[in-house]
Design a protein around this motif. Structure first.
Motif, PDB file in Angstrom:
ATOM      1  N   ARG A 172       0.822  -1.207   0.000  1.00 59.58           N
ATOM      2  CA  ARG A 172       0.000   0.000   0.000  1.00 59.58           C
ATOM      3  C   ARG A 172       0.855   1.256   0.000  1.00 59.58           C
ATOM      4  O   ARG A 172       0.537   2.250  -0.676  1.00 59.58           O
ATOM      5  CB  ARG A 172      -0.938  -0.005   1.201  1.00 59.58           C
ATOM      6  CG  ARG A 172      -2.049  -1.055   1.085  1.00 59.58           C
ATOM      7  CD  ARG A 172      -2.992  -1.004   2.279  1.00 59.58           C
ATOM      8  NE  ARG A 172      -4.065  -1.985   2.159  1.00 59.58           N
ATOM      9  CZ  ARG A 172      -5.027  -2.174   3.055  1.00 59.58           C
ATOM     10  NH1 ARG A 172      -5.051  -1.415   4.154  1.00 59.58           N
ATOM     11  NH2 ARG A 172      -5.952  -3.083   2.866  1.00 59.58           N
ATOM     12  N   THR A 218       0.769   4.055  -2.937  1.00 56.88           N
ATOM     13  CA  THR A 218       0.556   5.478  -2.664  1.00 56.88           C
ATOM     14  C   THR A 218       1.622   6.325  -3.340  1.00 56.88           C
ATOM     15  O   THR A 218       1.326   7.400  -3.898  1.00 56.88           O
ATOM     16  CB  THR A 218       0.561   5.725  -1.144  1.00 56.88           C
ATOM     17  OG1 THR A 218      -0.527   5.007  -0.555  1.00 56.88           O
ATOM     18  CG2 THR A 218       0.402   7.207  -0.832  1.00 56.88           C
ATOM     19  N   ASP A 261       0.769   6.581  -6.937  1.00 51.32           N
ATOM     20  CA  ASP A 261      -0.365   7.488  -7.144  1.00 51.32           C
ATOM     21  C   ASP A 261       0.085   8.949  -7.093  1.00 51.32           C
ATOM     22  O   ASP A 261      -0.357   9.780  -7.911  1.00 51.32           O
ATOM     23  CB  ASP A 261      -1.436   7.240  -6.086  1.00 51.32           C
ATOM     24  CG  ASP A 261      -2.140   5.901  -6.260  1.00 51.32           C
ATOM     25  OD1 ASP A 261      -2.042   5.318  -7.362  1.00 51.32           O
ATOM     26  OD2 ASP A 261      -2.773   5.439  -5.297  1.00 51.32           O
ATOM     27  N   HIS A 262       0.941   9.297  -6.134  1.00 44.93           N
ATOM     28  CA  HIS A 262       1.446  10.674  -6.064  1.00 44.93           C
ATOM     29  C   HIS A 262       2.214  11.040  -7.331  1.00 44.93           C
ATOM     30  O   HIS A 262       2.070  12.157  -7.864  1.00 44.93           O
ATOM     31  CB  HIS A 262       2.370  10.835  -4.851  1.00 44.93           C
ATOM     32  CG  HIS A 262       1.663  10.839  -3.529  1.00 44.93           C
ATOM     33  ND1 HIS A 262       0.450  11.453  -3.326  1.00 44.93           N
ATOM     34  CD2 HIS A 262       2.023  10.313  -2.319  1.00 44.93           C
ATOM     35  CE1 HIS A 262       0.076  11.310  -2.061  1.00 44.93           C
ATOM     36  NE2 HIS A 262       1.005  10.613  -1.436  1.00 44.93           N
ATOM     37  N   HIS A 269       6.209  11.353   1.294  1.00 47.52           N
ATOM     38  CA  HIS A 269       5.788   9.970   1.543  1.00 47.52           C
ATOM     39  C   HIS A 269       6.964   9.003   1.581  1.00 47.52           C
ATOM     40  O   HIS A 269       6.835   7.905   2.121  1.00 47.52           O
ATOM     41  CB  HIS A 269       4.796   9.541   0.452  1.00 47.52           C
ATOM     42  CG  HIS A 269       4.273   8.150   0.607  1.00 47.52           C
ATOM     43  ND1 HIS A 269       3.471   7.758   1.668  1.00 47.52           N
ATOM     44  CD2 HIS A 269       4.440   7.035  -0.161  1.00 47.52           C
ATOM     45  CE1 HIS A 269       3.161   6.483   1.543  1.00 47.52           C
ATOM     46  NE2 HIS A 269       3.749   6.024   0.453  1.00 47.52           N
TER      47      HIS A 269
END
Length: 337
Positions: free
Chosen positions: A118, A122, A125-126, A138
């Protein structure tokens, strides 16, 4: 033959308490792995976070700029975790249901395979959204590198390398030690790995005090890292990868990495997915030039998904091996008259 002997021979063989315990532990490992796969880490009051807070408080009391003090800190912290696991093992010896439940909860608490995936997703996705500030912020959930000057290529590489290394640290290693040593193994491994993350890195404060934590983590991860590489070879086709490429890169490049364990995992994943990992890494004021692993091109954003799919295939296969190992290693026992 006496009547007592005749009655003993006429009774059907029954499973020993030890065999029932192995089956209960095996079922607990399976349930804990399934919980991690479905739900990831516990969201509130995570036991590992609680251990980290207690260890941090102990460190403030025990810290000295010496290896001896650091070794004492590790002995107390890991020894306490192992003692708790041993106590839980003994307290549940007469209850298969209790052993199953406690092992399942401990396994769920120490596993991090789904949370790793996950975190990597993420990051992807960023990057897909073009949000470099969010991606840099992140990165701390995946790697300890200084993210301030990193662009997308370096953020992608850091993510893929973290997925490769932490497939072993966060998932395969706890499953390995759960299969080998049950509850004490699960808790002692996670304690040692947590201490390495807290004090095992190179800095002015921890260069000496953290030496024992780093070395113990290396010992705990020696076999799991190589098992991770082997499972990467075996499961590469499940992520569209090459078993031959994984094997070749692991055997040729794995030992070039400064870590005795991480290089095996990273090289195998690089070879499986046809990538080239390694390069310049910045950790605060410290700069490392890591050797290249694999023959392909540097990873791009789409390779993060491929790496997480391979990671999941590796650690779920490790879970299956761990579940089968505990009852098989002892085998059926019969009570003798």
């Amino acid at each position: 033959m006496s009547s007592a002997d005749a009655r003993a021979l006429s009774r059907p063989p029954t499973q020993s308490t030890g065999s029932r315990g192995e089956l209960s532990s095996s079922l607990g490992l399976a349930l804990g792995a399934a919980a991690d796969l479905l739900f990831a880490d516990p969201r509130h009051r995570h036991p590992v976070a609680g251990f980290g807070q207690a260890a941090a408080a102990l460190e403030r009391r025990m810290w000295r700029d010496s290896r001896t003090a650091g070794a004492g800190f590790v002995a107390v912290s890991v020894g306490t975790a192992a003692a708790l696991g041993t106590a839980a093992h003994r307290l549940t010896a007469g209850s298969p249901v209790a052993r199953t439940v406690v092992t399942a909860l401990a396994t769920w608490a120490v596993l991090g395979g789904t949370s790793l995936a996950r975190a990597a997703t993420t990051m992807a996705d960023h990057l897909a959204a073009g949000d470099l500030p969010a991606a840099r912020a992140h990165l701390s959930s995946l790697a300890g590198r200084d993210p301030r000057d990193l662009g997308e290529p370096e953020l992608v590489r850091a993510t893929v390398e973290s997925v490769a290394e932490n497939t072993s640290d966060a998932a395969v290693a706890p499953l390995f030690w759960g299969a080998v040593a049950g509850l004490p193994g699960l808790l002692a491994y996670r304690a040692a790995n947590t201490l390495d993350a807290m004090v095992g890195y190179r800095s002015a404060r921890y260069e000496r005090f953290g030496w024992a934590a780093a070395r113990l983590d290396d010992v705990f991860n020696w076999a799991p890292a190589r098992l991770t590489a082997l499972l990467t070879v075996a499961t590469a086709p499940l992520a569209g990868g090459s078993p031959a490429g994984a094997w070749r890169a692991w055997r040729r490049d794995g030992a070039a990495h400064p870590s005795p364990n991480a290089g095996r995992c990273e090289a195998a994943l690089a070879g499986a997915l046809g990538l080239r990992l390694g390069g310049r890494n910045v950790y605060g004021a410290r700069v490392e030039q890591r050797p290249h692993l694999g023959d392909g091109q540097p990873p791009v954003r789409g390779d993060i998904g491929r790496a997480t799919r391979l990671s999941r295939a590796v650690w779920t296969t490790a879970a299956a091996v761990a579940v089968l190992h505990r009852p098989v290693r002892r085998g059926p026992r019969t009570r003798r008259g």
